[in-house]
Write an enzyme that holds these catalytic residues in place. Structure first.
Site, PDB file in Angstrom:
ATOM      1  N   CYS A 142       0.812  -1.217   0.000  1.00  0.00           N
ATOM      2  CA  CYS A 142       0.000   0.000   0.000  1.00  0.00           C
ATOM      3  C   CYS A 142       0.847   1.271   0.000  1.00  0.00           C
ATOM      4  O   CYS A 142       0.296   2.373  -0.108  1.00  0.00           O
ATOM      5  CB  CYS A 142      -0.898   0.015   1.235  1.00  0.00           C
ATOM      6  N   ASP A 143       2.147   1.141   0.173  1.00  0.00           N
ATOM      7  CA  ASP A 143       3.020   2.310   0.286  1.00  0.00           C
ATOM      8  C   ASP A 143       3.288   2.900  -1.101  1.00  0.00           C
ATOM      9  O   ASP A 143       3.734   2.183  -2.008  1.00  0.00           O
ATOM     10  CB  ASP A 143       4.335   1.875   0.947  1.00  0.00           C
TER      11      ASP A 143
END
Ligand SMILES: Cc1ncc(COP(=O)(O)O)c(C=O)c1O
Length: 389
Positions: free
Chosen positions: A318-319
């Site tokens: 998700c980064d």
């Protein structure tokens, strides 16, 4: 592999024959001991193949690395090449694993090694010299190594305590200029002028490069010539051993990584591995690994090397940092369900994996085809890249 398995997860395709051949060439070309830097890839399949290719010496940086080598082989020697070691690790390395060579770059570390080994006379102390930043992709000089004056002091201290001594350095990883080794050996010569004691080991470290897209280093033979030129200035005893500690150069070509495209958004491909998995070198070092699209069609797989366009890649976490800008030249019609083969993936890939967000590539298959290496047509087109900026 793709046709048979259609894998949902990334797969490392290991090529033991390439690893064996690369090791054999290195051992035959380098005129001294070749210590494989285990940190680069400690998977037993890789270590086994390197051993089959003639590697008998291992640069180890921790007790777990020393144990892995010791459990696999009975005819090898490990060397403790990390300049900062835990006391318990020194004791176990010496007492249980037969390690006799220890690197230091500080007087307190020298005292630590001598205390934990009982200052046994068979302990050999290797002093790490700092080198100037050369044309290496990764500089290691800022963290470890000392000046010639400090190195000479450490050498004299260890020698006076009754130990054989050596000098080592690391010119930086993926070093593109053979002359960096000659320059570092000039520093070693200066150190010896100051120390005035006989050296038992001169270790030129790692840093030997491999090809990535747009980066085509000179052959190993040029590095050996540069090392010979540097050694000619050193006044070494006849029995002084020459060592090197290659990592990347021995294992990069020994594996491809096959990843899957999960989504295409414009010229961004979202794939199932990224910088928190195997691909941190694509971000941190900006290295462009060779890539090509493999597309399942019925029970066949098409390898697409024409009609290419430029893409950036997003990893699975998700980064937003999990992005590899490239650009990478891949099939212009790349889409969900395609696979991407990433070559030169045997070095500093699986060793740097995390399981951040639950993504941790851990599938291995053995393959028998040729190494997948970069070619000129993989280089981004300067006109297209400029237009995109
Ligand atoms: C002390 C030491 N030796 C050898 C290596 C291997 O370097 P390379 O993979 O560039 O050959 C490294 C890499 O960090 C290192 O720190």
């Amino acid at each position: 592999m793709v046709a048979a398995l259609r894998p949902e997860q990334p797969v490392y395709c290991v090529r033991p024959h390439v690893l064996r051949e690369t090791a054999r060439h290195f051992v035959e070309t380098f005129p001294g001991h070749v210590l494989y830097a285990v940190k680069c890839n400690a998977e037993p399949a890789f270590l086994d193949a390197l051993h089959d290719g003639g590697i008998r010496h291992f640069d180890t940086a921790s007790l777990p690395e020393i144990s892995v080598v010791g459990e696999l082989f009975a005819d090898t020697q490990s060397y403790f090449m990390h300049p900062v070691k835990q006391r318990g690790a020194i004791r176990a390395a010496y007492g249980e694993h037969g390690v006799r060579h220890f690197v230091v770059d500080h007087p307190d570390e020298l005292a630590k090694v001598l205390a934990e080994t009982g200052a046994a006379p068979d302990v050999v102390i290797i002093v790490r010299l700092a080198t100037a930043r050369g044309a290496a992709v990764y500089d290691l000089g800022g963290k470890f190594g000392v000046s010639p004056i400090q190195a000479a002091d450490l050498l004299r201290q260890a020698f006076a305590a009754g130990h054989r001594v050596g000098l080592s350095f690391h010119v930086g990883s993926q070093c593109l200029t053979p002359g960096s080794y000659t320059a570092a050996l000039r520093l070693a010569a200066h150190t010896l002028d100051l120390a005035r004691i006989p050296l038992s080991v001169i270790d030129v470290g790692g840093g030997f490069p491999v090809a990535y897209v747009g980066l085509y280093p000179p052959p190993l033979e040029d590095y050996v010539d540069a090392i010979h030129a540097g050694l000619a200035r050193l006044d070494l005893p006849e029995d002084c051993e020459l060592w090197c500690e290659p990592g990347r150069a021995l294992v990069a070509a020994g594996a491809s990584l096959v990843v899957r495209v999960e989504l295409r958004r414009d010229n961004f491909l979202y794939i199932n591995d990224g910088i928190y998995g195997s691909l941190s070198d694509l971000k941190h070092a900006g290295l462009r690994f060779p890539m090509r699209v493999l597309r399942p069609v019925g029970d066949r797989v098409e390898v697409i090397t024409e009609n290419l366009a430029e893409f950036s890649l997003f990893g699975p976490t998700c980064d937003a940092v999990d992005m590899m800008e490239g650009p990478y030249r891949l099939a212009a019609d790349a889409r969900e369900g395609d696979y991407i083969e990433i070559g030169q993936a045997g070095a500093y890939t699986l060793e740097l994996r995390t399981d951040f967000n639950g993504f941790c590539p851990d599938n291995f298959v053995e393959v028998g085809d040729d190494a997948f290496l970069p070619t000129a047509d993989m280089e981004p087109c300067p006109f297209l890249s400029a237009a995109a900026e």
